[in-house]
Every structure is written in structure tokens, then in C-alpha cells.
Design a protein around this motif. Structure first.
Motif, mmCIF file in Angstrom:
data_model
loop_
_atom_site.group_PDB
_atom_site.id
_atom_site.type_symbol
_atom_site.label_atom_id
_atom_site.label_comp_id
_atom_site.label_asym_id
_atom_site.label_seq_id
_atom_site.Cartn_x
_atom_site.Cartn_y
_atom_site.Cartn_z
ATOM 1 N N LEU A 58 -5.921 13.577 -3.983
ATOM 2 C CA LEU A 58 -4.903 12.585 -3.663
ATOM 3 C C LEU A 58 -5.578 11.467 -2.892
ATOM 4 N N ALA A 59 -5.345 10.251 -3.297
ATOM 5 C CA ALA A 59 -5.915 9.099 -2.600
ATOM 6 C C ALA A 59 -5.014 8.715 -1.428
ATOM 7 N N LYS A 60 -5.614 8.087 -0.432
ATOM 8 C CA LYS A 60 -4.861 7.625 0.733
ATOM 9 C C LYS A 60 -3.695 6.731 0.306
ATOM 10 N N ALA A 61 -3.941 5.828 -0.613
ATOM 11 C CA ALA A 61 -2.890 4.915 -1.083
ATOM 12 C C ALA A 61 -1.744 5.681 -1.741
ATOM 13 N N GLU A 62 -2.070 6.765 -2.450
ATOM 14 C CA GLU A 62 -1.023 7.576 -3.083
ATOM 15 C C GLU A 62 -0.163 8.270 -2.032
ATOM 16 N N ALA A 63 -0.795 8.803 -0.999
ATOM 17 C CA ALA A 63 -0.043 9.452 0.077
ATOM 18 C C ALA A 63 0.846 8.441 0.793
ATOM 19 N N GLN A 64 0.327 7.257 1.027
ATOM 20 C CA GLN A 64 1.131 6.220 1.674
ATOM 21 C C GLN A 64 2.325 5.837 0.810
ATOM 22 N N GLU A 65 2.122 5.715 -0.482
ATOM 23 C CA GLU A 65 3.224 5.341 -1.367
ATOM 24 C C GLU A 65 4.301 6.421 -1.395
ATOM 25 N N VAL A 67 5.158 8.298 1.140
ATOM 26 C CA VAL A 67 5.910 8.179 2.394
ATOM 27 C C VAL A 67 6.676 6.859 2.470
ATOM 28 N N TYR A 68 6.043 5.771 2.090
ATOM 29 C CA TYR A 68 6.679 4.454 2.206
ATOM 30 C C TYR A 68 7.650 4.147 1.070
ATOM 31 N N GLY A 69 7.514 4.839 -0.056
ATOM 32 C CA GLY A 69 8.380 4.567 -1.194
ATOM 33 C C GLY A 69 7.932 3.374 -2.005
ATOM 34 N N MET A 70 6.774 2.851 -1.685
ATOM 35 C CA MET A 70 6.181 1.698 -2.368
ATOM 36 C C MET A 70 4.760 1.571 -1.851
ATOM 37 N N PRO A 71 3.932 0.777 -2.496
ATOM 38 C CA PRO A 71 2.590 0.579 -1.944
ATOM 39 C C PRO A 71 2.665 0.064 -0.503
ATOM 40 N N TYR A 72 1.772 0.563 0.330
ATOM 41 C CA TYR A 72 1.768 0.224 1.756
ATOM 42 C C TYR A 72 1.715 -1.281 1.989
ATOM 43 N N GLU A 73 0.870 -1.981 1.252
ATOM 44 C CA GLU A 73 0.753 -3.428 1.432
ATOM 45 C C GLU A 73 2.068 -4.133 1.114
ATOM 46 N N TRP A 75 5.081 -2.778 1.499
ATOM 47 C CA TRP A 75 5.982 -2.462 2.615
ATOM 48 C C TRP A 75 5.684 -3.365 3.803
ATOM 49 N N LYS A 76 4.388 -3.516 4.118
ATOM 50 C CA LYS A 76 4.014 -4.377 5.237
ATOM 51 C C LYS A 76 4.501 -5.808 5.022
ATOM 52 N N ALA A 77 4.315 -6.320 3.813
ATOM 53 C CA ALA A 77 4.723 -7.704 3.530
ATOM 54 C C ALA A 77 6.232 -7.880 3.624
ATOM 55 N N LYS A 78 6.992 -6.864 3.231
ATOM 56 C CA LYS A 78 8.451 -6.975 3.216
ATOM 57 C C LYS A 78 9.093 -6.662 4.563
ATOM 58 N N PHE A 79 8.544 -5.686 5.278
ATOM 59 C CA PHE A 79 9.279 -5.138 6.417
ATOM 60 C C PHE A 79 8.584 -5.180 7.766
ATOM 61 N N GLN A 80 7.264 -5.306 7.791
ATOM 62 C CA GLN A 80 6.583 -5.276 9.088
ATOM 63 C C GLN A 80 6.812 -6.580 9.814
ATOM 64 N N THR A 81 7.157 -6.491 11.069
ATOM 65 C CA THR A 81 7.408 -7.685 11.879
ATOM 66 C C THR A 81 6.339 -7.805 12.960
ATOM 67 N N GLU A 82 6.238 -8.994 13.506
ATOM 68 C CA GLU A 82 5.343 -9.223 14.637
ATOM 69 C C GLU A 82 5.968 -8.599 15.880
ATOM 70 N N ARG A 83 5.155 -7.975 16.674
ATOM 71 C CA ARG A 83 5.644 -7.369 17.908
ATOM 72 C C ARG A 83 5.669 -8.424 18.995
ATOM 73 N N ALA A 84 6.766 -8.497 19.688
ATOM 74 C CA ALA A 84 6.908 -9.500 20.761
ATOM 75 C C ALA A 84 6.182 -9.086 22.007
#
Length: 84
Positions: A58-65, A67-73, A75-84
Motif C-alpha cells: 500500500l502506498a502512502k498516497a493510497e492510505a491517505q486517500e 482516510v481523506y476520501g480523496m487524494p490528500y493534495e 483535500w488540502k486545496a479544498k479544505f485546509q485553512t491558514e492557522r491564525a
């Protein structure tokens, strides 16, 4: 409870946790780390380690997908926000 039932229940609980984390895109990984001591990345790493322990490729990217339900990158582009 026998081992088969226990494994089935644990698997169902894991799937529900993953589903919950996929639904709660408003909750950032850093917040999970601060409050719970683990995040989606930890969970995907544990999944990867469990597969590796069993000799299942199993590749790291497969495990992330998983858990995240989509490719990690994505998910980050859609949902990750800047921390204040």
C-alpha cells in the motif's frame, strides 16, 4: 465476544470514524492534534503501518486517500485553512 465479532465491530467503528472525519472537513488536522493527539495523517499512517505489518502493499498516497476520501493534495486545496 469472540475474536471475529470483535474484529468486525472494530472495523465498523474504524469505518465510522473515517466517515465522520471525511464529513467534518471544517475540523483542521492541527485542531485534532491539539485536542486529541492524532489527526487524519496519523490515522492514514497507522493504516499504512498495519498493511505493511501484514505484507500488504500500500502506498502512502493510497492510505491517505482511504482516510481523506480523496487524494490528500485535493483535500488540502479544498479544505485546509491558514492557522491564525
Amino acid at each position: 465476544m469472540d475474536e471475529t465479532a470483535r474484529t468486525e465491530i472494530e472495523a465498523a467503528a474504524f469505518r465510522r470514524l473515517v466517515e465522520h472525519l471525511q464529513e467534518r472537513t471544517d475540523v483542521q488536522n492541527i485542531d485534532l492534534m491539539d485536542l486529541a493527539g492524532f489527526c487524519r495523517n496519523c490515522l492514514s499512517r497507522w493504516y499504512l503501518e498495519a498493511a505493511d505489518e501484514r505484507g500488504i502493499p500500500l502506498a502512502k498516497a493510497e492510505a491517505q486517500e482511504i482516510v481523506y476520501g480523496m487524494p490528500y493534495e485535493d483535500w488540502k486545496a479544498k479544505f485546509q485553512t491558514e492557522r491564525a
